[in-house]
Design an enzyme around this catalytic site. Structure first.
Site, PDB file in Angstrom:
ATOM      1  N   LYS A 178       0.892  -1.175   0.000  1.00  3.05           N
ATOM      2  CA  LYS A 178       0.000   0.000   0.000  1.00  3.05           C
ATOM      3  C   LYS A 178       0.922   1.215   0.000  1.00  3.05           C
ATOM      4  O   LYS A 178       1.428   1.628   1.047  1.00  3.05           O
ATOM      5  CB  LYS A 178      -0.877  -0.025   1.260  1.00  3.05           C
ATOM      6  CG  LYS A 178      -2.223   0.636   1.112  1.00  3.05           C
ATOM      7  CD  LYS A 178      -2.178   2.125   0.920  1.00  3.05           C
ATOM      8  CE  LYS A 178      -1.822   2.901   2.154  1.00  3.05           C
ATOM      9  NZ  LYS A 178      -1.542   4.334   1.846  1.00  3.05           N
ATOM     10  N   GLU A 254      10.132   1.344  10.818  1.00  5.71           N
ATOM     11  CA  GLU A 254      11.178   2.368  10.682  1.00  5.71           C
ATOM     12  C   GLU A 254      10.466   3.701  10.788  1.00  5.71           C
ATOM     13  O   GLU A 254       9.734   4.101   9.886  1.00  5.71           O
ATOM     14  CB  GLU A 254      11.872   2.186   9.338  1.00  5.71           C
ATOM     15  CG  GLU A 254      13.253   2.786   9.314  1.00  5.71           C
ATOM     16  CD  GLU A 254      13.251   4.177   8.764  1.00  5.71           C
ATOM     17  OE1 GLU A 254      13.119   5.116   9.593  1.00  5.71           O
ATOM     18  OE2 GLU A 254      13.355   4.335   7.544  1.00  5.71           O
ATOM     19  N   CYS A 288      13.818  10.946   6.847  1.00  2.74           N
ATOM     20  CA  CYS A 288      13.737  10.623   8.280  1.00  2.74           C
ATOM     21  C   CYS A 288      15.094  10.719   8.954  1.00  2.74           C
ATOM     22  O   CYS A 288      15.181  10.882  10.149  1.00  2.74           O
ATOM     23  CB  CYS A 288      13.137   9.245   8.480  1.00  2.74           C
ATOM     24  SG  CYS A 288      14.171   7.946   7.817  1.00  2.74           S
ATOM     25  N   GLU A 390       9.228  16.085  15.239  1.00  2.59           N
ATOM     26  CA  GLU A 390       9.733  15.939  13.863  1.00  2.59           C
ATOM     27  C   GLU A 390       8.891  16.846  12.960  1.00  2.59           C
ATOM     28  O   GLU A 390       7.679  16.673  12.850  1.00  2.59           O
ATOM     29  CB  GLU A 390       9.599  14.483  13.408  1.00  2.59           C
ATOM     30  CG  GLU A 390      10.122  14.266  12.001  1.00  2.59           C
ATOM     31  CD  GLU A 390       9.982  12.821  11.520  1.00  2.59           C
ATOM     32  OE1 GLU A 390      10.980  12.221  11.140  1.00  2.59           O
ATOM     33  OE2 GLU A 390       8.839  12.294  11.543  1.00  2.59           O
TER      34      GLU A 390
HETATM   35  N1  LIG Z   1      10.131   8.223   6.325  1.00  2.00           N
HETATM   36  C1  LIG Z   1       9.591   8.720   7.388  1.00  2.00           C
HETATM   37  O1  LIG Z   1      10.059   8.577   8.472  1.00  2.00           O
HETATM   38  C2  LIG Z   1       8.323   9.452   7.220  1.00  2.00           C
HETATM   39  C3  LIG Z   1       7.839  10.215   8.246  1.00  2.00           C
HETATM   40  N2  LIG Z   1       6.697  10.871   8.080  1.00  2.00           N
HETATM   41  C4  LIG Z   1       6.246  11.724   9.190  1.00  2.00           C
HETATM   42  O2  LIG Z   1       4.868  11.571   9.329  1.00  2.00           O
HETATM   43  C5  LIG Z   1       4.216  12.838   9.232  1.00  2.00           C
HETATM   44  C6  LIG Z   1       2.854  12.659   8.631  1.00  2.00           C
HETATM   45  O3  LIG Z   1       2.939  12.171   7.307  1.00  2.00           O
HETATM   46  P1  LIG Z   1       1.926  11.058   6.821  1.00  2.00           P
HETATM   47  O4  LIG Z   1       1.949  10.881   5.364  1.00  2.00           O
HETATM   48  O5  LIG Z   1       0.594  11.347   7.449  1.00  2.00           O
HETATM   49  O6  LIG Z   1       2.614   9.769   7.454  1.00  2.00           O
HETATM   50  P2  LIG Z   1       1.995   8.398   7.798  1.00  2.00           P
HETATM   51  O7  LIG Z   1       2.897   7.656   8.695  1.00  2.00           O
HETATM   52  O8  LIG Z   1       0.590   8.573   8.273  1.00  2.00           O
HETATM   53  O9  LIG Z   1       1.902   7.692   6.359  1.00  2.00           O
HETATM   54  C7  LIG Z   1       2.786   6.758   5.887  1.00  2.00           C
HETATM   55  C8  LIG Z   1       2.007   5.579   5.307  1.00  2.00           C
HETATM   56  O10 LIG Z   1       1.193   4.982   6.307  1.00  2.00           O
HETATM   57  C9  LIG Z   1      -0.145   4.837   5.827  1.00  2.00           C
HETATM   58  N3  LIG Z   1      -1.042   4.878   6.981  1.00  2.00           N
HETATM   59  C10 LIG Z   1      -1.470   5.959   7.678  1.00  2.00           C
HETATM   60  N4  LIG Z   1      -2.286   5.577   8.683  1.00  2.00           N
HETATM   61  C11 LIG Z   1      -2.385   4.225   8.626  1.00  2.00           C
HETATM   62  C12 LIG Z   1      -3.091   3.239   9.380  1.00  2.00           C
HETATM   63  N5  LIG Z   1      -3.878   3.567  10.414  1.00  2.00           N
HETATM   64  N6  LIG Z   1      -2.965   1.958   9.031  1.00  2.00           N
HETATM   65  C13 LIG Z   1      -2.161   1.592   8.000  1.00  2.00           C
HETATM   66  N7  LIG Z   1      -1.495   2.468   7.229  1.00  2.00           N
HETATM   67  C14 LIG Z   1      -1.591   3.769   7.541  1.00  2.00           C
HETATM   68  C15 LIG Z   1      -0.294   5.984   4.874  1.00  2.00           C
HETATM   69  O11 LIG Z   1      -1.376   5.782   3.997  1.00  2.00           O
HETATM   70  C16 LIG Z   1       1.058   5.959   4.177  1.00  2.00           C
HETATM   71  O12 LIG Z   1       1.101   4.924   3.200  1.00  2.00           O
HETATM   72  C17 LIG Z   1       5.173  13.673   8.420  1.00  2.00           C
HETATM   73  O13 LIG Z   1       4.979  15.018   8.658  1.00  2.00           O
HETATM   74  C18 LIG Z   1       6.494  13.186   8.930  1.00  2.00           C
HETATM   75  O14 LIG Z   1       6.806  13.824  10.142  1.00  2.00           O
HETATM   76  C19 LIG Z   1       5.972  10.784   6.929  1.00  2.00           C
HETATM   77  C20 LIG Z   1       6.412  10.035   5.877  1.00  2.00           C
HETATM   78  C21 LIG Z   1       7.661   9.351   5.939  1.00  2.00           C
HETATM   79  O1  LIG Z   2      17.475   3.343   3.013  1.00  2.00           O
HETATM   80  C1  LIG Z   2      17.903   4.482   2.832  1.00  2.00           C
HETATM   81  O2  LIG Z   2      18.981   4.696   2.314  1.00  2.00           O
HETATM   82  C2  LIG Z   2      17.131   5.668   3.175  1.00  2.00           C
HETATM   83  C3  LIG Z   2      16.211   5.675   4.053  1.00  2.00           C
HETATM   84  C4  LIG Z   2      15.466   6.849   4.349  1.00  2.00           C
HETATM   85  C5  LIG Z   2      14.382   6.776   5.097  1.00  2.00           C
HETATM   86  O3  LIG Z   2      14.069   5.645   5.693  1.00  2.00           O
HETATM   87  C6  LIG Z   2      13.416   7.871   5.251  1.00  2.00           C
HETATM   88  O4  LIG Z   2      13.695   9.004   4.929  1.00  2.00           O
HETATM   89  O5  LIG Z   2      12.322   7.548   5.688  1.00  2.00           O
END
Ligand SMILES: NC(=O)C1=CN([C@@H]2O[C@H](COP(=O)(O)OP(=O)(O)OC[C@H]3O[C@@H](n4cnc5c(N)ncnc54)[C@H](O)[C@@H]3O)[C@@H](O)[C@H]2O)C=CC1
Ligand SMILES: O=C(O)/C=C/C=C(\O)C(=O)O
Length: 486
Positions: A178, A254, A288, A390
């Protein structure tokens, strides 16, 4: 208007409900495509297809057959490089110069690395004595875990999705992915590449939709999903953990963080500025691993702040096709609202705005985009939400420190522990500090220098488990011990 459909059992299928949502280009606010939203029915069909595929040709392939198909998947991504690049940049707005060096090549590499890894990793064996003197031999074998639910985020869509799908398939599992609702394109395109590479139907499935009460929740709650891997927000990680508790399913999380950079006066300041620039502003701060808290030894504090300001003000903000652009927009106007709320909060909490703090002026064609200025603050108290949350935007706060102990204490002061960057030419000190910072990934005199064989993941609230190298295999396989009485 282009429609993005689910990919279930090797076919592109529409939603029964005909519910579609908009996929918006964050560089100009225009709709790129309409995406089918999965209900429980489509998610169930995808999970059932994945389960059936475990017993089909995929489950009967030799390791060589399976891994050579995964090499073909990587080759297929490279063969359609420009399509992946276009899709990724339209969905995220990121500069093509970045996605062509990082996102798409890593999308391909994630298949090759784990295909080679699974072929070369040994398992353990133990000989043991028995009372009758004949002894016994224990040996361990790896078996696929089963159907893996993959929930992936929007910041590095292809890179982070394949970082999970690559090892999952290498280990013989099947997947239902997803992707984030913000970035559905490249995951969907990967379905075509999988088919062309000879991945049997049902092994790689994609369902689209949102998180709670939509495809994300339907997938993580599905009782026939054997394990769930997720990258994203900590709060979402908690919800997914609860869903996984039902049926005692395994999870790999993660999650985010609030990473600290620690800059000592004995650093090579050119390198520290260059690295901090990337760690704060790359991908518009939506990484992240990025640095949102920078602690700088007092004797070089003013110089460091001045030079980072100058470098930030020298960045060019622009759309994906602008070859000179260093930074694109945020992923959405919604996310910009969140980031701007922290820009306001910083002012309310008494910050000195060193640079940025608002929305840049853009040409009219881009005025509907989610643009935001790279921003640097000083002078905030450590308990400000700007320091503790964050933000996931192109911003950082810089604070001086006087002693090594103080720097370590500041870096460790939050309940997160994903990554940290230490800048010092005193290598003894760098080792000493690296050993004491509470984070899963520490870079010394670098940032985002990635060897895919190394353990990757967060401590404290930044996650559970490690991905990368043999560590990914721990999640994607079940180890089975066979004890043979001789
Ligand atoms: N790589 C990372 O660490 C990321 C961190 N974030 C953080 O999260 C904040 C919010 O962004 P969002 O897009 O809302 O992140 P999110 O964590 O809600 O979304 C990431 C994924 O999780 C899914 N998701 C959301 N709620 C869910 C649930 N209850 N069950 C299953 N899947 C679910 C979303 O549809 C998306 O595919 C950002 O501002 C940022 O701080 C967001 C994206 C990536
Ligand atoms: O696997 C990597 O090299 C990078 C990872 C980065 C993330 O996990 C992120 O920004 O969420």
């Amino acid at each position: 208007m282009k429609e993005i459909k689910h990919h279930i059992n090797g076919q592109y299928v529409s939603s029964c409900s005909s519910r579609l949502f908009d996929n918006v280009n964050p560089a100009n606010g225009k709709i790129i495509s309409k995406v089918h939203e999965a209900g429980r029915e489509e998610v169930d069909a995808a999970v059932k297809a994945a389960r059936a595929a475990l017993r089909g040709p995929w489950g009967k392939m030799t390791l060589d057959e399976r891994t050579s198909i995964l090499h073909k998947v990587a080759d297929g991504i490279n063969a359609r490089f420009d399509e992946f690049l276009e899709g990724e940049c339209l969905d995220t707005g990121k500069p093509k110069s970045m996605a062509s060096h990082i996102d798409i090549p890593r999308g391909a590499a994630n298949f090759k690395v784990f295909a080679d890894m699974i072929k070369n990793v040994p398992t353990e064996s133990f000989e043991m004595p028995t009372p009758d003197g004949t002894g016994a031999l224990n040996y361990a074998v790896r078996r696929p875990k089963g159907v893996i639910g993959v929930i992936s985020p929007w910041n590095l869509p292809l890179l982070l999705m394949t970082w999970k799908v690559g090892p999952a398939l290498a280990c013989g599992n099947t997947v239902v992915v997803k992707p984030s609702e913000e970035t559905p394109t490249t995951t969907t395109l990967l379905g075509e590449v999988m088919k062309e590479a000879g991945v049997p139907d049902g092994v790689f499935n994609v369902v689209h939709g949102f998180g709670g009460d939509s495809a994300g929740a339907f997938l993580t709650e599905h009782p026939q999903v054997d394990g769930i891997t997720f990258t994203g927000e900590i709060g979402t990680g908690e919800v997914i953990m609860k869903a996984a508790a039902k049926g005692i399913r395994d999870i790999s999380l993660e999650l985010g963080g609030k990473n600290a950079g620690v800059v000592f006066a004995d650093c090579d300041i050119d390198k520290a500025i260059e690295g901090t620039m990337r760690s704060a502003f790359a991908n518009c701060g939506q990484v992240c691993l990025g640095t949102e808290r920078v602690y700088v030894e007092r004797s070089i504090f003013d110089e460091f702040v001045g030079r980072l300001k100058e470098a930030a003000e020298g960045m060019k903000i622009g759309p994906p096709d602008d070859a000179e652009a260093d930074m694109g927009p945020l992923v959405s106007l919604n996310h910009r609202e969140k980031v701007l709320s922290y820009y306001q909060k910083a002012v309310d909490d008494g910050a000195t705005v060193v640079t940025g703090g608002g929305v840049p002026e853009m040409p009219e064609a881009l005025a509907g985009g989610a643009w935001v200025q790279p921003t640097i603050w000083t002078g905030l108290p450590e308990d400000s939400a700007v320091i503790t949350d964050e933000i996931f935007g192109p911003c950082c706060h810089i604070r001086p420190f006087d002693t090594e102990e103080e720097a370590i204490e500041l870096a460790n002061s939050l309940p997160y522990g994903l990554a940290s960057a230490i800048w010092s030419e005193n290598i003894t000190r760098a080792h000493r500090v690296a050993g004491q910072i509470e984070a899963g990934i520490i870079w010394v005199n670098s940032w985002f220098l990635r060897d895919l064989r190394t353990p990757f993941g967060g401590s404290k609230q930044s996650g559970i488990g490690r991905e990368g190298g043999v560590h990914s295999l721990e999640f994607y396989t079940e180890m089975k011990n066979i004890c043979v009485k001789l």
